[in-house]
Motif scaffolding. Sequence first.
Motif, PDB file in Angstrom:
ATOM      1  N   ASP A   1       0.834  -1.210   0.000  1.00  0.00           N
ATOM      2  CA  ASP A   1       0.000   0.000   0.000  1.00  0.00           C
ATOM      3  C   ASP A   1       0.867   1.258   0.000  1.00  0.00           C
ATOM      4  N   CYS A   2       1.776   1.314  -0.973  1.00  0.00           N
ATOM      5  CA  CYS A   2       2.661   2.472  -1.100  1.00  0.00           C
ATOM      6  C   CYS A   2       1.830   3.750  -1.270  1.00  0.00           C
ATOM      7  N   PRO A   3       2.149   4.798  -0.502  1.00  0.00           N
ATOM      8  CA  PRO A   3       1.342   6.025  -0.572  1.00  0.00           C
ATOM      9  C   PRO A   3       1.403   6.721  -1.928  1.00  0.00           C
ATOM     10  N   TYR A   4       2.429   6.410  -2.739  1.00  0.00           N
ATOM     11  CA  TYR A   4       2.584   7.071  -4.042  1.00  0.00           C
ATOM     12  C   TYR A   4       1.968   6.264  -5.181  1.00  0.00           C
ATOM     13  N   CYS A   5       1.218   5.204  -4.851  1.00  0.00           N
ATOM     14  CA  CYS A   5       0.657   4.363  -5.916  1.00  0.00           C
ATOM     15  C   CYS A   5      -0.853   4.271  -5.825  1.00  0.00           C
ATOM     16  N   PRO A   6      -1.566   4.467  -6.971  1.00  0.00           N
ATOM     17  CA  PRO A   6      -3.030   4.383  -6.943  1.00  0.00           C
ATOM     18  C   PRO A   6      -3.560   2.956  -6.840  1.00  0.00           C
ATOM     19  N   PHE A   7      -2.687   1.955  -6.973  1.00  0.00           N
ATOM     20  CA  PHE A   7      -3.172   0.565  -6.954  1.00  0.00           C
ATOM     21  C   PHE A   7      -2.837  -0.130  -5.640  1.00  0.00           C
ATOM     22  N   ALA A   8      -2.510   0.680  -4.609  1.00  0.00           N
ATOM     23  CA  ALA A   8      -2.133   0.136  -3.319  1.00  0.00           C
ATOM     24  C   ALA A   8      -3.273  -0.664  -2.693  1.00  0.00           C
TER      25      ALA A   8
ATOM     26  N   VAL B   1      11.664 -16.137 -28.405  1.00  0.00           N
ATOM     27  CA  VAL B   1      11.530 -15.101 -27.373  1.00  0.00           C
ATOM     28  C   VAL B   1      12.934 -14.712 -26.911  1.00  0.00           C
ATOM     29  N   GLU B   2      13.312 -13.477 -27.199  1.00  0.00           N
ATOM     30  CA  GLU B   2      14.662 -13.034 -26.837  1.00  0.00           C
ATOM     31  C   GLU B   2      14.756 -12.659 -25.367  1.00  0.00           C
ATOM     32  N   ARG B   3      13.703 -12.059 -24.826  1.00  0.00           N
ATOM     33  CA  ARG B   3      13.685 -11.685 -23.419  1.00  0.00           C
ATOM     34  C   ARG B   3      12.251 -11.678 -22.932  1.00  0.00           C
ATOM     35  N   VAL B   4      12.035 -12.198 -21.712  1.00  0.00           N
ATOM     36  CA  VAL B   4      10.731 -12.061 -21.062  1.00  0.00           C
ATOM     37  C   VAL B   4      11.006 -11.565 -19.654  1.00  0.00           C
ATOM     38  N   ALA B   5      10.341 -10.453 -19.304  1.00  0.00           N
ATOM     39  CA  ALA B   5      10.624  -9.796 -18.036  1.00  0.00           C
ATOM     40  C   ALA B   5       9.319  -9.314 -17.410  1.00  0.00           C
ATOM     41  N   ILE B   6       9.387  -8.997 -16.120  1.00  0.00           N
ATOM     42  CA  ILE B   6       8.218  -8.480 -15.414  1.00  0.00           C
ATOM     43  C   ILE B   6       8.675  -7.477 -14.361  1.00  0.00           C
ATOM     44  N   GLN B   7       7.840  -6.465 -14.131  1.00  0.00           N
ATOM     45  CA  GLN B   7       8.050  -5.539 -13.024  1.00  0.00           C
ATOM     46  C   GLN B   7       7.407  -6.156 -11.778  1.00  0.00           C
ATOM     47  N   THR B   8       8.155  -6.183 -10.668  1.00  0.00           N
ATOM     48  CA  THR B   8       7.681  -6.893  -9.483  1.00  0.00           C
ATOM     49  C   THR B   8       8.222  -6.271  -8.202  1.00  0.00           C
ATOM     50  N   ASN B   9       7.434  -6.382  -7.122  1.00  0.00           N
ATOM     51  CA  ASN B   9       7.924  -5.932  -5.821  1.00  0.00           C
ATOM     52  C   ASN B   9       8.678  -7.039  -5.083  1.00  0.00           C
TER      53      ASN B   9
ATOM     54  N   ARG C   1      16.981 -16.071 -20.851  1.00  0.00           N
ATOM     55  CA  ARG C   1      15.944 -15.211 -21.421  1.00  0.00           C
ATOM     56  C   ARG C   1      15.101 -14.499 -20.383  1.00  0.00           C
ATOM     57  N   LEU C   2      15.019 -15.058 -19.171  1.00  0.00           N
ATOM     58  CA  LEU C   2      14.208 -14.453 -18.121  1.00  0.00           C
ATOM     59  C   LEU C   2      14.939 -13.268 -17.476  1.00  0.00           C
ATOM     60  N   ALA C   3      14.192 -12.232 -17.109  1.00  0.00           N
ATOM     61  CA  ALA C   3      14.767 -11.144 -16.311  1.00  0.00           C
ATOM     62  C   ALA C   3      13.673 -10.525 -15.443  1.00  0.00           C
ATOM     63  N   LEU C   4      14.076  -9.972 -14.311  1.00  0.00           N
ATOM     64  CA  LEU C   4      13.145  -9.336 -13.383  1.00  0.00           C
ATOM     65  C   LEU C   4      13.533  -7.884 -13.155  1.00  0.00           C
ATOM     66  N   TRP C   5      12.540  -7.011 -13.223  1.00  0.00           N
ATOM     67  CA  TRP C   5      12.713  -5.593 -12.887  1.00  0.00           C
ATOM     68  C   TRP C   5      12.065  -5.453 -11.509  1.00  0.00           C
ATOM     69  N   THR C   6      12.879  -5.424 -10.459  1.00  0.00           N
ATOM     70  CA  THR C   6      12.345  -5.448  -9.103  1.00  0.00           C
ATOM     71  C   THR C   6      12.415  -4.063  -8.468  1.00  0.00           C
ATOM     72  N   THR C   7      11.485  -3.801  -7.564  1.00  0.00           N
ATOM     73  CA  THR C   7      11.455  -2.515  -6.880  1.00  0.00           C
ATOM     74  C   THR C   7      11.371  -2.736  -5.370  1.00  0.00           C
ATOM     75  N   TYR C   8      12.232  -2.028  -4.662  1.00  0.00           N
ATOM     76  CA  TYR C   8      12.239  -2.052  -3.203  1.00  0.00           C
ATOM     77  C   TYR C   8      11.392  -0.886  -2.694  1.00  0.00           C
ATOM     78  N   HIS C   9      10.409  -1.205  -1.859  1.00  0.00           N
ATOM     79  CA  HIS C   9       9.520  -0.194  -1.288  1.00  0.00           C
ATOM     80  C   HIS C   9       9.728  -0.166   0.225  1.00  0.00           C
ATOM     81  N   PRO C  10      10.620   0.702   0.718  1.00  0.00           N
ATOM     82  CA  PRO C  10      10.823   0.773   2.167  1.00  0.00           C
ATOM     83  C   PRO C  10       9.499   1.067   2.867  1.00  0.00           C
ATOM     84  N   GLY C  11       9.300   0.448   4.003  1.00  0.00           N
ATOM     85  CA  GLY C  11       8.036   0.660   4.713  1.00  0.00           C
ATOM     86  C   GLY C  11       7.001  -0.389   4.368  1.00  0.00           C
ATOM     87  N   GLN C  12       7.204  -1.088   3.253  1.00  0.00           N
ATOM     88  CA  GLN C  12       6.266  -2.133   2.844  1.00  0.00           C
ATOM     89  C   GLN C  12       6.812  -3.534   3.136  1.00  0.00           C
ATOM     90  N   VAL C  13       8.106  -3.630   3.288  1.00  0.00           N
ATOM     91  CA  VAL C  13       8.735  -4.941   3.437  1.00  0.00           C
ATOM     92  C   VAL C  13       9.970  -4.761   4.319  1.00  0.00           C
TER      93      VAL C  13
END
Length: 283
Positions: free
Chosen positions: A20-27, A86-94, A109-121
């Motif tokens: 429930d990040c305060p800067y995200c509408p999908f929290a 498929v040259e690359r398959v990736a996902i944005q993830t927390n 071929r797999l890759a992950l775009w990860t985001t650290y959200h302090p206060g959430q984890v």
Amino acid sequence: MGHGHLTILYRGPLASCDYDCPYCPFAKRRDTPEQLRADRAALERFTGWVRDRRHAVSVLFTPWGEGLVRSWYRRALVELSHLPHVERVAIQTNLSHRVDWTAEADLSRLALWTTYHPGQVPYDRFLGKCRDLAARGVRFSVGVVGQPEHLDAARRLRADLPGEVYLWVNAAEGRTYTDAEAADWTALDPLFAYSREPHPSKGLPCRTGETVISVDGEGTVRRCHFIPTVLGNLYDGSYEAALRPRPCPADICDCHIGYVHLEPLPLYDVFAGGILERIPLTS
């Protein structure tokens, strides 16, 4: 037409997230069981389309919510990673979910775009996931939103991550950075300057709508997530005739998944081989 390499940004109807990040509408949004079934069916249809395509394709999943807590996203990533075209398959993830499923994927071929959200984890839990991914040989980037209250946590993370893991910083939406503030973030992410200010884009050539497209759960094709004009549909092939070079109609582009494709910017060279997962060539 349309038979060169195609990059697809896929965003289905999934809109639920466990944070429930305060800067995200999908929290902390919850999808109903019906919505989840619809998202799963849409994703499986899309995966089938990619499987049947015989020309080179790369896919970035950019869900509104968190996809990897859903078995069908993990399965899609694994399945697509094993397809030779498929040259690359990736996902944005927390990265809130376990990571052992990556053992089933083709890690070339797999890759992950990860985001650290302090206060959430808890910090140690997130860092542990990153170290687990690194030990498994999974290709991934790690990012933070450039909120002033995140700076210390971001510095700690940069110090604790393996040196070869790229840490990116997204400018906080609507925030103006002083040069001193920007210097602090640039010390962590040397490419922060690209995120600091929105990019004037009107009339500039962009690869979206030509070699890059955005697709939703219905198969509706747009040039990118930020331009509503419809180019056709993926599943009836009507989008193909619309693929061509075209200038950007928007005044500015302020999201990495958009401006990375702007031709006047050098980012296809900077991120060569890692455009979708936001991993620069040098890291």
